[in-house]
Design an enzyme around this catalytic site. Structure first.
Site, mmCIF file in Angstrom:
data_model
loop_
_atom_site.group_PDB
_atom_site.id
_atom_site.type_symbol
_atom_site.label_atom_id
_atom_site.label_comp_id
_atom_site.label_asym_id
_atom_site.label_seq_id
_atom_site.Cartn_x
_atom_site.Cartn_y
_atom_site.Cartn_z
ATOM 1 N N PHE A 210 -20.557 -4.654 8.403
ATOM 2 C CA PHE A 210 -20.021 -4.458 9.763
ATOM 3 C C PHE A 210 -20.407 -5.670 10.592
ATOM 4 C CE2 PHE A 210 -19.750 -3.288 14.145
ATOM 5 C CZ PHE A 210 -18.761 -2.327 14.241
ATOM 6 N N ASP A 319 -26.174 -11.971 9.969
ATOM 7 C CA ASP A 319 -25.884 -11.151 11.140
ATOM 8 C C ASP A 319 -27.061 -10.219 11.380
ATOM 9 O OD1 ASP A 319 -25.077 -9.205 12.918
ATOM 10 O OD2 ASP A 319 -23.091 -8.923 12.033
ATOM 11 N N LYS A 350 -27.709 -6.566 20.739
ATOM 12 C CA LYS A 350 -28.492 -5.304 20.801
ATOM 13 C C LYS A 350 -29.887 -5.488 21.410
ATOM 14 C CE LYS A 350 -25.971 -2.797 17.238
ATOM 15 N NZ LYS A 350 -25.391 -1.544 17.652
ATOM 16 N N THR A 374 -16.002 -17.979 29.696
ATOM 17 C CA THR A 374 -16.339 -17.990 31.134
ATOM 18 C C THR A 374 -17.851 -17.961 31.366
ATOM 19 O OG1 THR A 374 -14.334 -16.731 31.597
ATOM 20 C CG2 THR A 374 -15.995 -16.790 33.351
HETATM 21 O O1 PSZ Z 1 -18.708 1.711 16.359
HETATM 22 C C1 PSZ Z 1 -19.087 0.590 16.786
HETATM 23 O O2 PSZ Z 1 -18.358 -0.217 17.363
HETATM 24 C C2 PSZ Z 1 -20.480 0.202 16.534
HETATM 25 S S1 PSZ Z 1 -21.643 1.317 16.199
HETATM 26 C C3 PSZ Z 1 -22.790 0.137 15.915
HETATM 27 C C4 PSZ Z 1 -22.304 -1.086 16.069
HETATM 28 C C5 PSZ Z 1 -20.979 -1.060 16.445
HETATM 29 N N1 PSZ Z 1 -23.012 -2.187 15.785
HETATM 30 C C6 PSZ Z 1 -22.605 -3.449 16.232
HETATM 31 C C7 PSZ Z 1 -22.757 -4.636 15.344
HETATM 32 C C8 PSZ Z 1 -23.612 -4.623 14.215
HETATM 33 O O3 PSZ Z 1 -24.332 -3.543 13.898
HETATM 34 C C9 PSZ Z 1 -23.675 -5.768 13.416
HETATM 35 C C10 PSZ Z 1 -24.572 -5.807 12.233
HETATM 36 N N2 PSZ Z 1 -22.929 -6.840 13.707
HETATM 37 C C11 PSZ Z 1 -22.112 -6.875 14.769
HETATM 38 C C12 PSZ Z 1 -22.002 -5.791 15.609
HETATM 39 C C13 PSZ Z 1 -21.075 -5.867 16.774
HETATM 40 O O4 PSZ Z 1 -21.781 -5.851 17.958
HETATM 41 P P1 PSZ Z 1 -21.080 -5.369 19.298
HETATM 42 O O5 PSZ Z 1 -20.833 -3.904 19.194
HETATM 43 O O6 PSZ Z 1 -22.084 -5.750 20.357
HETATM 44 O O7 PSZ Z 1 -19.830 -6.162 19.432
#
Ligand code: PSZ
Length: 495
Positions: A210, A319, A350, A374
Protein backbone atom coordinates in the site's frame (compact mmCIF):
# COMPACT_ATOMS: atom_id res chain seq x y z
CA UNK A 1 -11.96 24.99 30.10
CA UNK A 2 -10.50 22.14 28.14
CA UNK A 3 -7.02 23.44 28.90
CA UNK A 4 -7.44 23.60 32.66
CA UNK A 5 -8.63 20.04 32.63
CA UNK A 6 -5.55 19.05 30.71
CA UNK A 7 -3.23 20.55 33.27
CA UNK A 8 -3.73 17.37 35.23
CA UNK A 9 -2.01 15.56 32.38
CA UNK A 10 1.57 15.84 33.52
CA UNK A 11 4.62 14.09 32.26
CA UNK A 12 6.97 12.61 34.80
CA UNK A 13 9.90 12.96 32.49
CA UNK A 14 12.43 13.89 35.19
CA UNK A 15 11.53 10.80 37.21
CA UNK A 16 11.65 8.78 34.05
CA UNK A 17 15.07 10.10 33.13
CA UNK A 18 16.45 8.79 36.41
CA UNK A 19 15.06 5.29 35.87
CA UNK A 20 14.90 4.79 32.12
CA UNK A 21 14.79 1.01 32.11
CA UNK A 22 12.50 0.59 35.09
CA UNK A 23 9.20 -0.74 33.75
CA UNK A 24 7.43 0.12 37.00
CA UNK A 25 8.07 3.81 36.62
CA UNK A 26 6.91 3.71 33.00
CA UNK A 27 3.34 3.50 34.24
CA UNK A 28 3.76 6.93 35.83
CA UNK A 29 4.73 8.67 32.63
CA UNK A 30 1.30 10.17 32.11
CA UNK A 31 -0.90 11.34 34.93
CA UNK A 32 -4.45 12.39 34.32
CA UNK A 33 -5.27 9.43 32.14
CA UNK A 34 -8.23 7.35 33.31
CA UNK A 35 -7.26 4.13 35.06
CA UNK A 36 -8.94 2.12 32.31
CA UNK A 37 -11.62 2.19 29.63
CA UNK A 38 -15.29 2.68 30.43
CA UNK A 39 -18.16 2.01 28.06
CA UNK A 40 -21.62 3.35 28.87
CA UNK A 41 -23.57 3.01 25.62
CA UNK A 42 -23.48 0.85 22.52
CA UNK A 43 -20.90 2.29 20.10
CA UNK A 44 -21.78 4.37 18.13
CA UNK A 45 -23.94 5.83 20.91
CA UNK A 46 -27.05 7.96 20.38
CA UNK A 47 -25.15 11.28 20.05
CA UNK A 48 -22.69 9.80 17.57
CA UNK A 49 -25.55 8.31 15.55
CA UNK A 50 -27.24 11.68 15.31
CA UNK A 51 -24.02 13.37 14.19
CA UNK A 52 -23.34 10.64 11.65
CA UNK A 53 -26.76 11.22 10.04
CA UNK A 54 -26.13 14.97 10.06
CA UNK A 55 -22.74 14.52 8.36
CA UNK A 56 -24.26 12.08 5.93
CA UNK A 57 -26.50 14.83 4.57
CA UNK A 58 -23.35 16.71 3.57
CA UNK A 59 -21.02 13.87 2.54
CA UNK A 60 -20.76 10.10 2.42
CA UNK A 61 -20.24 9.17 6.08
CA UNK A 62 -20.66 5.42 6.36
CA UNK A 63 -17.03 4.84 7.41
CA UNK A 64 -17.38 6.96 10.57
CA UNK A 65 -16.99 4.74 13.65
CA UNK A 66 -18.04 7.42 16.15
CA UNK A 67 -17.68 11.13 16.74
CA UNK A 68 -14.85 11.96 19.08
CA UNK A 69 -14.62 14.46 21.92
CA UNK A 70 -11.13 15.85 21.36
CA UNK A 71 -11.36 17.99 24.49
CA UNK A 72 -11.79 14.96 26.70
CA UNK A 73 -9.56 12.48 24.87
CA UNK A 74 -6.28 12.17 26.74
CA UNK A 75 -3.05 10.25 26.40
CA UNK A 76 -3.84 6.73 25.22
CA UNK A 77 -7.58 7.19 25.66
CA UNK A 78 -10.02 8.34 23.02
CA UNK A 79 -13.35 9.62 24.38
CA UNK A 80 -16.43 9.66 22.18
CA UNK A 81 -19.26 12.20 22.26
CA UNK A 82 -21.41 9.77 24.25
CA UNK A 83 -18.81 9.67 27.04
CA UNK A 84 -17.36 6.24 26.22
CA UNK A 85 -13.66 6.05 27.05
CA UNK A 86 -11.62 3.65 24.92
CA UNK A 87 -7.98 2.62 25.13
CA UNK A 88 -6.83 3.53 21.65
CA UNK A 89 -4.52 1.02 19.98
CA UNK A 90 -5.39 2.28 16.51
CA UNK A 91 -4.52 5.99 17.03
CA UNK A 92 -6.03 7.65 13.95
CA UNK A 93 -4.67 4.96 11.62
CA UNK A 94 -1.32 4.90 13.38
CA UNK A 95 -0.71 8.62 13.05
CA UNK A 96 -0.68 9.99 16.62
CA UNK A 97 2.83 9.96 18.03
CA UNK A 98 2.15 11.15 21.60
CA UNK A 99 -1.51 10.29 22.12
CA UNK A 100 -4.21 12.91 22.68
CA UNK A 101 -3.68 16.42 24.06
CA UNK A 102 -0.07 15.98 25.04
CA UNK A 103 0.77 18.96 27.31
CA UNK A 104 4.06 19.71 25.55
CA UNK A 105 2.25 20.01 22.23
CA UNK A 106 -0.40 22.26 23.73
CA UNK A 107 2.40 24.52 24.97
CA UNK A 108 3.74 24.87 21.42
CA UNK A 109 0.46 26.53 20.51
CA UNK A 110 0.56 28.91 23.45
CA UNK A 111 3.89 30.46 22.42
CA UNK A 112 3.02 33.73 20.57
CA UNK A 113 5.98 33.32 18.20
CA UNK A 114 4.66 29.96 17.15
CA UNK A 115 1.12 31.27 16.61
CA UNK A 116 2.39 33.22 13.60
CA UNK A 117 3.70 30.00 12.10
CA UNK A 118 0.22 28.52 12.41
CA UNK A 119 -1.57 31.36 10.64
CA UNK A 120 0.93 32.41 7.95
CA UNK A 121 1.18 29.32 5.85
CA UNK A 122 3.98 29.86 3.34
CA UNK A 123 4.65 28.52 -0.09
CA UNK A 124 7.84 26.89 1.16
CA UNK A 125 9.41 26.56 -2.28
CA UNK A 126 9.23 30.36 -2.68
CA UNK A 127 9.00 32.13 0.68
CA UNK A 128 10.26 29.99 3.55
CA UNK A 129 10.33 31.79 6.89
CA UNK A 130 13.56 32.62 8.62
CA UNK A 131 14.83 29.73 10.71
CA UNK A 132 13.31 27.11 8.38
CA UNK A 133 16.64 25.32 7.63
CA UNK A 134 17.33 25.19 11.39
CA UNK A 135 13.84 23.79 12.05
CA UNK A 136 14.38 21.06 9.45
CA UNK A 137 17.76 20.29 11.01
CA UNK A 138 16.52 20.09 14.60
CA UNK A 139 13.49 18.00 13.65
CA UNK A 140 13.52 15.87 10.50
CA UNK A 141 17.28 15.74 10.01
CA UNK A 142 17.97 14.98 13.69
CA UNK A 143 16.25 11.62 13.19
CA UNK A 144 17.22 11.05 9.55
CA UNK A 145 18.04 7.47 8.60
CA UNK A 146 21.80 6.91 8.60
CA UNK A 147 23.52 8.43 5.56
CA UNK A 148 20.72 10.93 4.79
CA UNK A 149 21.23 14.69 4.82
CA UNK A 150 18.52 15.78 2.34
CA UNK A 151 14.84 16.07 3.14
CA UNK A 152 11.86 17.33 1.13
CA UNK A 153 8.56 18.02 2.90
CA UNK A 154 5.15 17.22 1.43
CA UNK A 155 1.55 17.18 2.63
CA UNK A 156 0.62 13.51 2.99
CA UNK A 157 1.89 9.98 2.48
CA UNK A 158 0.54 9.53 -1.05
CA UNK A 159 2.00 12.85 -2.12
CA UNK A 160 5.39 11.90 -0.61
CA UNK A 161 5.49 8.66 -2.58
CA UNK A 162 4.29 10.38 -5.77
CA UNK A 163 7.15 12.84 -5.57
CA UNK A 164 9.74 10.20 -4.67
CA UNK A 165 8.65 8.28 -7.79
CA UNK A 166 8.98 11.44 -9.88
CA UNK A 167 12.44 12.19 -8.50
CA UNK A 168 13.47 8.59 -9.33
CA UNK A 169 12.18 8.94 -12.91
CA UNK A 170 14.04 12.23 -13.44
CA UNK A 171 17.23 10.73 -12.00
CA UNK A 172 16.94 7.69 -14.28
CA UNK A 173 16.36 9.79 -17.41
CA UNK A 174 19.21 12.06 -16.47
CA UNK A 175 21.50 9.03 -16.23
CA UNK A 176 20.31 7.91 -19.68
CA UNK A 177 20.98 11.34 -21.16
CA UNK A 178 24.52 11.09 -19.85
CA UNK A 179 24.78 14.81 -19.31
CA UNK A 180 23.28 15.80 -22.71
CA UNK A 181 20.90 18.78 -22.51
CA UNK A 182 17.11 18.35 -22.63
CA UNK A 183 15.95 18.68 -26.26
CA UNK A 184 13.19 20.80 -27.71
CA UNK A 185 11.53 17.60 -28.91
CA UNK A 186 11.41 16.29 -25.36
CA UNK A 187 9.85 19.54 -24.19
CA UNK A 188 7.16 19.56 -26.88
CA UNK A 189 6.37 15.82 -26.83
CA UNK A 190 5.85 15.66 -23.07
CA UNK A 191 3.10 18.25 -23.46
CA UNK A 192 1.15 15.65 -25.46
CA UNK A 193 2.01 12.75 -23.09
CA UNK A 194 4.19 11.03 -25.70
CA UNK A 195 7.84 10.00 -26.13
CA UNK A 196 10.53 11.03 -25.90
CA UNK A 197 9.51 13.71 -23.34
CA UNK A 198 7.14 11.32 -21.55
CA UNK A 199 9.04 8.19 -20.63
CA UNK A 200 7.85 4.58 -20.50
CA UNK A 201 9.59 4.14 -17.11
CA UNK A 202 8.09 2.04 -14.36
CA UNK A 203 8.18 1.53 -10.59
CA UNK A 204 8.21 -2.03 -9.28
CA UNK A 205 5.93 -2.77 -6.34
CA UNK A 206 4.80 -5.80 -4.35
CA UNK A 207 1.59 -7.75 -4.07
CA UNK A 208 -0.14 -6.71 -0.84
CA UNK A 209 1.65 -3.34 -0.77
CA UNK A 210 0.00 0.00 0.00
CA UNK A 211 1.54 3.29 -1.07
CA UNK A 212 -1.45 5.60 -1.27
CA UNK A 213 -4.55 6.31 -3.30
CA UNK A 214 -3.68 9.11 -5.70
CA UNK A 215 -3.66 7.91 -9.29
CA UNK A 216 0.11 7.38 -9.77
CA UNK A 217 0.89 5.60 -6.53
CA UNK A 218 -2.37 3.67 -6.74
CA UNK A 219 -0.74 1.56 -9.45
CA UNK A 220 1.71 0.40 -6.77
CA UNK A 221 -1.03 -0.27 -4.19
CA UNK A 222 -2.28 -3.86 -4.17
CA UNK A 223 -3.90 -4.41 -0.80
CA UNK A 224 -7.65 -4.27 -1.48
CA UNK A 225 -9.85 -3.97 -4.57
CA UNK A 226 -11.91 -1.21 -2.94
CA UNK A 227 -8.84 1.07 -3.22
CA UNK A 228 -8.41 0.47 -6.94
CA UNK A 229 -11.73 -0.34 -8.52
CA UNK A 230 -12.65 1.69 -11.65
CA UNK A 231 -9.41 3.70 -11.65
CA UNK A 232 -7.07 3.46 -14.66
CA UNK A 233 -3.80 1.75 -13.72
CA UNK A 234 -0.29 1.80 -15.14
CA UNK A 235 1.10 -1.50 -16.37
CA UNK A 236 4.07 -1.62 -14.01
CA UNK A 237 5.96 -4.63 -12.61
CA UNK A 238 4.56 -6.34 -9.51
CA UNK A 239 6.50 -8.99 -7.57
CA UNK A 240 5.41 -11.20 -4.70
CA UNK A 241 6.14 -10.11 -1.14
CA UNK A 242 7.15 -12.95 1.19
CA UNK A 243 4.34 -14.67 3.06
CA UNK A 244 5.92 -16.46 6.01
CA UNK A 245 4.78 -19.41 8.03
CA UNK A 246 4.70 -18.89 11.79
CA UNK A 247 6.28 -19.44 14.26
CA UNK A 248 9.34 -18.32 12.31
CA UNK A 249 11.74 -20.62 14.23
CA UNK A 250 9.77 -23.66 13.13
CA UNK A 251 9.64 -22.72 9.46
CA UNK A 252 13.08 -21.21 8.92
CA UNK A 253 13.82 -23.27 5.80
CA UNK A 254 10.40 -22.74 4.20
CA UNK A 255 10.62 -19.00 4.86
CA UNK A 256 14.10 -18.77 3.37
CA UNK A 257 12.77 -20.53 0.28
CA UNK A 258 9.91 -18.00 0.23
CA UNK A 259 12.46 -15.15 0.25
CA UNK A 260 14.32 -16.76 -2.64
CA UNK A 261 11.11 -17.22 -4.65
CA UNK A 262 10.09 -13.58 -4.24
CA UNK A 263 13.58 -12.27 -5.01
CA UNK A 264 13.69 -14.42 -8.14
CA UNK A 265 10.45 -12.74 -9.22
CA UNK A 266 12.01 -9.34 -8.65
CA UNK A 267 14.93 -10.34 -10.91
CA UNK A 268 12.53 -11.69 -13.55
CA UNK A 269 10.43 -8.54 -13.54
CA UNK A 270 13.54 -6.37 -13.86
CA UNK A 271 14.62 -8.41 -16.83
CA UNK A 272 11.19 -8.49 -18.49
CA UNK A 273 10.56 -4.75 -18.16
CA UNK A 274 14.10 -3.52 -18.85
CA UNK A 275 14.34 -5.72 -21.95
CA UNK A 276 11.16 -4.23 -23.38
CA UNK A 277 12.38 -0.68 -22.79
CA UNK A 278 9.95 -0.03 -19.92
CA UNK A 279 12.90 0.54 -17.63
CA UNK A 280 12.35 0.03 -13.92
CA UNK A 281 13.53 3.29 -12.35
CA UNK A 282 12.58 2.40 -8.80
CA UNK A 283 11.38 -0.31 -6.45
CA UNK A 284 8.94 0.75 -3.73
CA UNK A 285 8.44 -1.34 -0.62
CA UNK A 286 7.15 -1.08 2.95
CA UNK A 287 9.41 -2.48 5.68
CA UNK A 288 6.26 -4.21 6.98
CA UNK A 289 3.28 -4.34 4.62
CA UNK A 290 0.75 -2.69 6.88
CA UNK A 291 -2.57 -2.23 5.06
CA UNK A 292 -1.93 -5.52 3.28
CA UNK A 293 -2.09 -7.44 6.57
CA UNK A 294 1.13 -6.76 8.53
CA UNK A 295 3.29 -8.97 6.34
CA UNK A 296 6.88 -9.06 7.54
CA UNK A 297 10.00 -9.94 5.56
CA UNK A 298 13.47 -10.83 6.82
CA UNK A 299 16.46 -8.47 6.99
CA UNK A 300 18.14 -10.81 4.47
CA UNK A 301 15.25 -10.27 2.05
CA UNK A 302 15.65 -6.51 2.22
CA UNK A 303 19.45 -6.69 1.98
CA UNK A 304 19.22 -8.82 -1.14
CA UNK A 305 16.48 -6.61 -2.60
CA UNK A 306 18.78 -3.62 -2.17
CA UNK A 307 21.57 -5.48 -3.98
CA UNK A 308 19.33 -6.50 -6.91
CA UNK A 309 17.82 -3.02 -7.21
CA UNK A 310 21.25 -1.42 -7.29
CA UNK A 311 22.58 -3.98 -9.78
CA UNK A 312 19.73 -3.03 -12.11
CA UNK A 313 20.41 0.70 -11.81
CA UNK A 314 17.12 1.45 -10.04
CA UNK A 315 16.35 3.42 -6.88
CA UNK A 316 15.17 1.71 -3.69
CA UNK A 317 12.24 3.63 -2.20
CA UNK A 318 11.40 2.52 1.32
CA UNK A 319 7.92 3.61 2.31
CA UNK A 320 8.01 4.27 6.06
CA UNK A 321 4.70 6.15 6.09
CA UNK A 322 3.18 3.68 8.56
CA UNK A 323 6.29 2.02 10.03
CA UNK A 324 8.28 5.23 10.65
CA UNK A 325 8.31 7.49 13.67
CA UNK A 326 9.23 5.04 16.41
CA UNK A 327 6.52 2.38 16.70
CA UNK A 328 8.94 -0.44 15.89
CA UNK A 329 11.30 0.59 18.70
CA UNK A 330 13.65 2.31 16.26
CA UNK A 331 12.94 5.57 14.56
CA UNK A 332 12.82 3.84 11.17
CA UNK A 333 11.76 0.23 10.80
CA UNK A 334 14.29 -0.47 8.05
CA UNK A 335 17.06 0.26 10.57
CA UNK A 336 16.26 -3.24 11.88
CA UNK A 337 17.45 -4.66 8.55
CA UNK A 338 21.07 -3.45 8.65
CA UNK A 339 21.12 -2.59 4.97
CA UNK A 340 24.67 -2.37 3.64
CA UNK A 341 23.93 1.09 2.19
CA UNK A 342 21.38 3.83 2.90
CA UNK A 343 18.08 3.45 1.02
CA UNK A 344 17.85 5.87 -1.91
CA UNK A 345 14.54 7.27 -0.63
CA UNK A 346 12.75 6.94 2.68
CA UNK A 347 9.22 8.35 2.58
CA UNK A 348 7.22 9.30 5.67
CA UNK A 349 4.01 10.87 6.98
CA UNK A 350 1.58 9.80 9.78
CA UNK A 351 3.51 9.89 13.11
CA UNK A 352 5.96 12.36 11.54
CA UNK A 353 3.00 14.79 11.33
CA UNK A 354 4.33 16.14 8.02
CA UNK A 355 4.71 14.12 4.85
CA UNK A 356 7.97 14.05 2.95
CA UNK A 357 11.00 12.03 2.01
CA UNK A 358 14.68 11.71 2.68
CA UNK A 359 16.75 11.10 -0.44
CA UNK A 360 20.42 10.76 -1.29
CA UNK A 361 22.03 13.85 -2.87
CA UNK A 362 22.16 12.28 -6.36
CA UNK A 363 18.34 12.47 -6.45
CA UNK A 364 18.21 16.25 -6.18
CA UNK A 365 16.22 17.55 -9.18
CA UNK A 366 18.33 19.15 -11.89
CA UNK A 367 16.00 22.12 -12.35
CA UNK A 368 13.68 24.16 -10.17
CA UNK A 369 9.91 23.56 -10.24
CA UNK A 370 10.30 19.87 -11.01
CA UNK A 371 9.48 18.67 -7.51
CA UNK A 372 7.18 21.43 -6.42
CA UNK A 373 3.69 22.38 -5.28
CA UNK A 374 1.93 25.24 -3.52
CA UNK A 375 2.81 24.51 0.09
CA UNK A 376 5.57 21.88 -0.04
CA UNK A 377 4.60 20.76 3.46
CA UNK A 378 3.53 22.83 6.44
CA UNK A 379 5.85 24.58 8.92
CA UNK A 380 3.41 24.35 11.84
CA UNK A 381 3.48 20.56 11.50
CA UNK A 382 7.27 20.65 11.58
CA UNK A 383 7.10 22.86 14.68
CA UNK A 384 4.96 20.22 16.37
CA UNK A 385 7.22 17.45 15.10
CA UNK A 386 10.22 19.27 16.58
CA UNK A 387 8.53 19.03 19.99
CA UNK A 388 7.46 15.43 19.41
CA UNK A 389 11.06 14.44 18.72
CA UNK A 390 12.24 16.35 21.79
CA UNK A 391 9.69 14.46 23.94
CA UNK A 392 10.62 11.10 22.38
CA UNK A 393 14.25 11.71 23.30
CA UNK A 394 13.59 13.30 26.70
CA UNK A 395 11.12 10.63 27.84
CA UNK A 396 13.05 7.79 26.26
CA UNK A 397 9.92 6.73 24.40
CA UNK A 398 11.67 4.28 22.09
CA UNK A 399 12.64 2.14 25.09
CA UNK A 400 9.03 2.35 26.29
CA UNK A 401 7.95 1.09 22.88
CA UNK A 402 10.39 -1.80 23.19
CA UNK A 403 9.16 -2.70 26.69
CA UNK A 404 5.47 -2.39 25.76
CA UNK A 405 6.06 -4.27 22.52
CA UNK A 406 7.60 -7.17 24.40
CA UNK A 407 4.66 -7.25 26.78
CA UNK A 408 2.20 -7.22 23.86
CA UNK A 409 4.06 -9.89 21.92
CA UNK A 410 4.44 -12.17 24.96
CA UNK A 411 0.75 -11.75 25.72
CA UNK A 412 -0.35 -12.38 22.14
CA UNK A 413 1.91 -15.44 21.91
CA UNK A 414 0.35 -16.76 25.08
CA UNK A 415 -3.16 -16.16 23.66
CA UNK A 416 -2.18 -17.94 20.46
CA UNK A 417 -1.38 -21.02 22.54
CA UNK A 418 -4.55 -20.83 24.62
CA UNK A 419 -6.93 -19.68 21.86
CA UNK A 420 -5.29 -21.10 18.73
CA UNK A 421 -8.57 -21.04 16.81
CA UNK A 422 -8.74 -17.21 17.05
CA UNK A 423 -5.16 -16.01 17.42
CA UNK A 424 -2.69 -17.23 14.82
CA UNK A 425 0.55 -16.06 13.22
CA UNK A 426 1.45 -13.53 15.92
CA UNK A 427 4.04 -11.11 14.57
CA UNK A 428 5.46 -7.74 15.46
CA UNK A 429 8.37 -5.38 15.98
CA UNK A 430 8.07 -3.00 18.94
CA UNK A 431 4.39 -2.22 19.43
CA UNK A 432 3.76 -2.68 15.68
CA UNK A 433 2.00 -6.02 16.28
CA UNK A 434 -0.65 -8.12 14.60
CA UNK A 435 -2.20 -11.56 14.50
CA UNK A 436 -4.53 -13.43 12.18
CA UNK A 437 -7.97 -14.64 13.09
CA UNK A 438 -9.62 -17.61 11.39
CA UNK A 439 -11.67 -15.49 8.95
CA UNK A 440 -12.51 -11.90 8.07
CA UNK A 441 -15.84 -12.31 9.90
CA UNK A 442 -14.15 -13.54 13.11
CA UNK A 443 -11.60 -10.74 12.91
CA UNK A 444 -14.38 -8.16 12.52
CA UNK A 445 -16.21 -9.75 15.43
CA UNK A 446 -13.10 -9.46 17.63
CA UNK A 447 -12.64 -5.78 16.66
CA UNK A 448 -16.34 -5.13 17.45
CA UNK A 449 -16.27 -6.99 20.79
CA UNK A 450 -13.02 -5.25 21.79
CA UNK A 451 -14.81 -1.95 21.23
CA UNK A 452 -17.62 -3.06 23.54
CA UNK A 453 -14.94 -3.71 26.16
CA UNK A 454 -13.40 -0.28 25.56
CA UNK A 455 -10.54 -1.06 23.19
CA UNK A 456 -10.27 0.73 19.84
CA UNK A 457 -8.33 -1.56 17.51
CA UNK A 458 -8.29 -1.96 13.74
CA UNK A 459 -8.19 -4.62 11.08
CA UNK A 460 -5.77 -4.97 8.19
CA UNK A 461 -5.40 -7.38 5.29
CA UNK A 462 -7.90 -10.21 4.90
CA UNK A 463 -8.01 -11.57 8.43
CA UNK A 464 -5.54 -9.66 10.58
CA UNK A 465 -6.01 -7.41 13.56
CA UNK A 466 -3.31 -4.78 14.01
CA UNK A 467 -2.20 -2.98 17.11
CA UNK A 468 -0.91 0.55 16.56
CA UNK A 469 -0.71 2.41 19.86
CA UNK A 470 0.94 5.79 20.39
CA UNK A 471 4.53 5.99 21.63
CA UNK A 472 3.24 6.82 25.15
CA UNK A 473 1.63 3.36 25.39
CA UNK A 474 3.30 1.65 28.31
CA UNK A 475 3.52 -1.95 29.52
CA UNK A 476 0.72 -1.11 31.92
CA UNK A 477 -1.54 -0.26 28.99
CA UNK A 478 -0.53 -3.51 27.29
CA UNK A 479 -1.79 -5.34 30.40
CA UNK A 480 -5.16 -3.58 30.11
CA UNK A 481 -5.37 -4.47 26.43
CA UNK A 482 -4.49 -8.12 27.07
CA UNK A 483 -6.96 -8.47 29.92
CA UNK A 484 -9.84 -7.12 27.79
CA UNK A 485 -8.68 -9.15 24.81
CA UNK A 486 -8.82 -12.37 26.78
CA UNK A 487 -12.35 -11.54 27.94
CA UNK A 488 -13.33 -11.12 24.28
CA UNK A 489 -11.65 -14.36 23.22
CA UNK A 490 -13.56 -16.28 25.88
CA UNK A 491 -16.82 -15.06 24.34
CA UNK A 492 -16.03 -15.71 20.68
CA UNK A 493 -17.54 -18.91 19.41
CA UNK A 494 -15.24 -21.20 17.47
CA UNK A 495 -17.54 -21.50 14.45
O1 PSZ B 1 -7.67 3.54 3.46
C1 PSZ B 1 -6.72 4.36 3.39
O2 PSZ B 1 -6.65 5.27 2.56
C2 PSZ B 1 -5.60 4.20 4.33
S1 PSZ B 1 -5.77 3.36 5.73
C3 PSZ B 1 -4.14 3.51 6.09
C4 PSZ B 1 -3.48 4.19 5.17
C5 PSZ B 1 -4.32 4.61 4.16
N1 PSZ B 1 -2.15 4.33 5.19
C6 PSZ B 1 -1.51 5.29 4.39
C7 PSZ B 1 -0.21 4.96 3.75
C8 PSZ B 1 0.59 3.87 4.17
O3 PSZ B 1 0.21 3.09 5.19
C9 PSZ B 1 1.78 3.61 3.49
C10 PSZ B 1 2.66 2.49 3.92
N2 PSZ B 1 2.14 4.37 2.45
C11 PSZ B 1 1.41 5.40 2.03
C12 PSZ B 1 0.22 5.73 2.65
C13 PSZ B 1 -0.57 6.88 2.14
O4 PSZ B 1 -0.60 7.90 3.07
P1 PSZ B 1 -1.77 8.97 3.05
O5 PSZ B 1 -3.02 8.29 3.48
O6 PSZ B 1 -1.28 10.02 4.02
O7 PSZ B 1 -1.84 9.50 1.67
Amino acid sequence: MALSRLNTFTTKSSLFRQLPQNAKCLSNLILGEPSGPSVKTPIPGPKSKEMISELNTIQFANTVIYFTDYNKSIGNYIVDVDGNVLLDVYTQISSLPLGYNHPDLLKVLQDPDNQRTFINRPSLGLFPGQGWPQKLTSSLLSVAPKGHSQVTTMACGSCSNENAFKAAFMWYRNKQRGGAPITEEENTSCMMNVAPGSTPFTIMSFKGGFHGRTIGVLSTTHSKAIHKLDIPALDWPIASFPRYKYPLEEFAEENKAEDRKCLAEVEEEFERFNKSGRFVAGVVIEPVQAEGGDNHASPEFFQELQRITKKNGAALIIDEVQTGGGATGKYWCHEHFHLPEPADFVTFSKKMLTGGYYSLPEFRPQQGYRIFNTWMGEPSKVLLLDKVIEVIKRDNLLSIVQASGKKLMDGLMDMSKRYPQHVKNVRGIGTFCAFDSSSAEKRDEIVAKLKEKGIQSGGCGDLSLRIRPALVFQPYHADIFLEKFEKVLKKIKTF
